[in-house]
Design an enzyme around this catalytic site. Structure first.
Site, PDB file in Angstrom:
ATOM      1  N   LYS A  91       0.833  -1.179  -0.109  1.00 39.98           N
ATOM      2  CA  LYS A  91       0.188   0.128  -0.091  1.00 39.98           C
ATOM      3  C   LYS A  91       0.802   1.205   0.136  1.00 39.98           C
ATOM      4  O   LYS A  91       0.774   2.065  -0.719  1.00 39.98           O
ATOM      5  CB  LYS A  91      -0.939   0.135   1.309  1.00 39.98           C
ATOM      6  CG  LYS A  91      -1.842  -1.261   1.239  1.00 39.98           C
ATOM      7  CD  LYS A  91      -2.591  -1.019   2.573  1.00 39.98           C
ATOM      8  CE  LYS A  91      -2.147  -0.767   3.892  1.00 39.98           C
ATOM      9  NZ  LYS A  91      -1.497  -2.080   4.269  1.00 39.98           N
ATOM     10  N   ARG A 140      11.824  -5.071   3.560  1.00 33.18           N
ATOM     11  CA  ARG A 140      11.555  -3.865   3.836  1.00 33.18           C
ATOM     12  C   ARG A 140      12.252  -2.720   4.211  1.00 33.18           C
ATOM     13  O   ARG A 140      12.963  -2.873   5.451  1.00 33.18           O
ATOM     14  CB  ARG A 140       9.974  -3.490   4.222  1.00 33.18           C
ATOM     15  CG  ARG A 140       9.577  -2.027   3.957  1.00 33.18           C
ATOM     16  CD  ARG A 140       8.072  -2.470   4.089  1.00 33.18           C
ATOM     17  NE  ARG A 140       7.382  -2.256   5.411  1.00 33.18           N
ATOM     18  CZ  ARG A 140       6.215  -2.190   5.631  1.00 33.18           C
ATOM     19  NH1 ARG A 140       5.189  -2.323   4.574  1.00 33.18           N
ATOM     20  NH2 ARG A 140       5.839  -2.189   6.966  1.00 33.18           N
ATOM     21  N   ARG A 197       1.041  -8.337  13.750  1.00 33.94           N
ATOM     22  CA  ARG A 197       0.080  -7.519  13.038  1.00 33.94           C
ATOM     23  C   ARG A 197      -0.517  -8.090  11.806  1.00 33.94           C
ATOM     24  O   ARG A 197      -1.935  -7.895  11.727  1.00 33.94           O
ATOM     25  CB  ARG A 197       1.271  -6.530  12.118  1.00 33.94           C
ATOM     26  CG  ARG A 197       2.022  -5.492  12.966  1.00 33.94           C
ATOM     27  CD  ARG A 197       3.256  -5.157  12.479  1.00 33.94           C
ATOM     28  NE  ARG A 197       3.112  -4.333  11.243  1.00 33.94           N
ATOM     29  CZ  ARG A 197       4.180  -4.081  10.425  1.00 33.94           C
ATOM     30  NH1 ARG A 197       5.309  -4.529  10.509  1.00 33.94           N
ATOM     31  NH2 ARG A 197       3.946  -3.300   9.164  1.00 33.94           N
ATOM     32  N   ARG A 209      -8.557   0.797  10.000  1.00 35.07           N
ATOM     33  CA  ARG A 209      -8.329  -0.493  10.247  1.00 35.07           C
ATOM     34  C   ARG A 209      -9.310  -1.179  11.146  1.00 35.07           C
ATOM     35  O   ARG A 209      -9.065  -2.369  11.500  1.00 35.07           O
ATOM     36  CB  ARG A 209      -7.018  -0.329  11.033  1.00 35.07           C
ATOM     37  CG  ARG A 209      -5.783  -0.951  10.124  1.00 35.07           C
ATOM     38  CD  ARG A 209      -4.717  -0.447  11.110  1.00 35.07           C
ATOM     39  NE  ARG A 209      -3.292  -1.080  10.696  1.00 35.07           N
ATOM     40  CZ  ARG A 209      -2.223  -0.535   9.738  1.00 35.07           C
ATOM     41  NH1 ARG A 209      -2.645   0.685   9.633  1.00 35.07           N
ATOM     42  NH2 ARG A 209      -1.319  -1.094   9.879  1.00 35.07           N
ATOM     43  N   ARG A 239      11.884  -0.432   9.853  1.00 37.40           N
ATOM     44  CA  ARG A 239      11.186  -0.335  10.797  1.00 37.40           C
ATOM     45  C   ARG A 239      11.473  -1.230  12.194  1.00 37.40           C
ATOM     46  O   ARG A 239      11.626  -2.377  11.833  1.00 37.40           O
ATOM     47  CB  ARG A 239       9.708  -0.310  10.401  1.00 37.40           C
ATOM     48  CG  ARG A 239       9.387   1.035   9.555  1.00 37.40           C
ATOM     49  CD  ARG A 239       8.024   0.977   8.822  1.00 37.40           C
ATOM     50  NE  ARG A 239       7.119   0.344   9.647  1.00 37.40           N
ATOM     51  CZ  ARG A 239       5.761  -0.038   9.241  1.00 37.40           C
ATOM     52  NH1 ARG A 239       5.286   0.509   7.960  1.00 37.40           N
ATOM     53  NH2 ARG A 239       4.722  -0.764  10.009  1.00 37.40           N
TER      54      ARG A 239
END
Ligand code: AMP
Length: 219
Positions: free
Chosen positions: A14, A128, A173, A89, A162
């Site tokens: 996203k 990432r 998550r 969310r 992160r």
């Protein structure tokens, strides 16, 4: 005025697509994750309150997220539309957003769901890397940052991983996603502006589909 929501599991791509899509449409990219990380970094009272949730990969309570979003929507640039990335969310957040948009006569233009199977998510997230300067998101294997250390506009990259992008936190998550966020799919399917996108493809293919969508939205 274009008002867009990107939903999907963590690591669905996203954020990667949101930066470009929002700039094509000339609307601000509003990532609640980025806003929360900024509060944390600034060490504000709100930042300290959200830290324990965000660091563990848990959802920040609705009332705090809604407060952060309401403040962001008050800023001038949001008057011309927005792209929400990672918000809503929960069903409670979606209902609250609906109420706000209804009062302001601002219906959503499209809700894009990034459809990607669970098994590819962990690899995507653990590789990432995010740039502090540009907000661009890279992947060590699937979308490597330029070797020059600068982005396409010549801006210096400052990459970091992160804290919540570890395998253990990703599992938390994903659980949060299944328990709270997945219910948004049937919710938004009923709204008539739901659009599914196969996000288990090359970045360039997803980008091409979104470029077509941007043209339709601007027409
Ligand atoms: P993201 O950058 O979208 O992956 O978000 C990072 C973290 O920020 C999440 O794991 C949550 O702890 C928190 N967060 C971001 N957006 C929301 C939201 N809409 N509701 C609750 N928590 C959120």
């Amino acid at each position: 005025m274009t008002r867009v929501v990107f939903i999907g599991p963590p690591g669905a791509g996203k954020g990667t697509q949101a930066v470009k899509f929002a700039s094509t449409l000339g609307i601000p990219h509003i990532s609640t994750g980025d806003l929360i990380r900024a509060e944390k970094k600034a060490g504000t009272p709100l930042g300290m309150e959200v830290q324990k949730y965000a660091d563990e990969g848990k959802l920040v309570p609705d009332e705090i997220v809604l407060k952060i979003v309401a403040e962001r929507l008050e800023e001038d640039d949001a008057k011309k539309g927005f792209l929400f990335d990672g918000f809503p969310r929960t069903i409670a957040q979606a209902k609250s957003l609906d109420r706000y948009l209804k009062i302001h006569h601002m219906p959503l233009s499209v809700v894009v769901f990034f459809d990607v199977p669970d098994d590819v998510i962990v690899e995507r997230i653990c590789g990432r890397r995010t740039c502090r300067n540009t907000g661009n998101v890279y992947h060590v294997r699937f979308n490597p940052p330029p070797a020059s250390g600068r982005d396409e506009n010549g801006k210096q990259l400052d990459l970091y991983q992160r804290e919540d992008d570890t395998e253990e936190k990703v599992r938390v998550r994903l659980k949060e996603y299944e328990e709270n966020t997945a219910a948004l799919i049937p919710y938004y399917k009923e709204s008539g502006v739901f659009q599914n996108i196969d996000a288990n493809r090359d970045i360039s293919e997803i980008e091409a589909d979104l470029a077509d969508l941007a043209i339709k939205l601007s027409a």
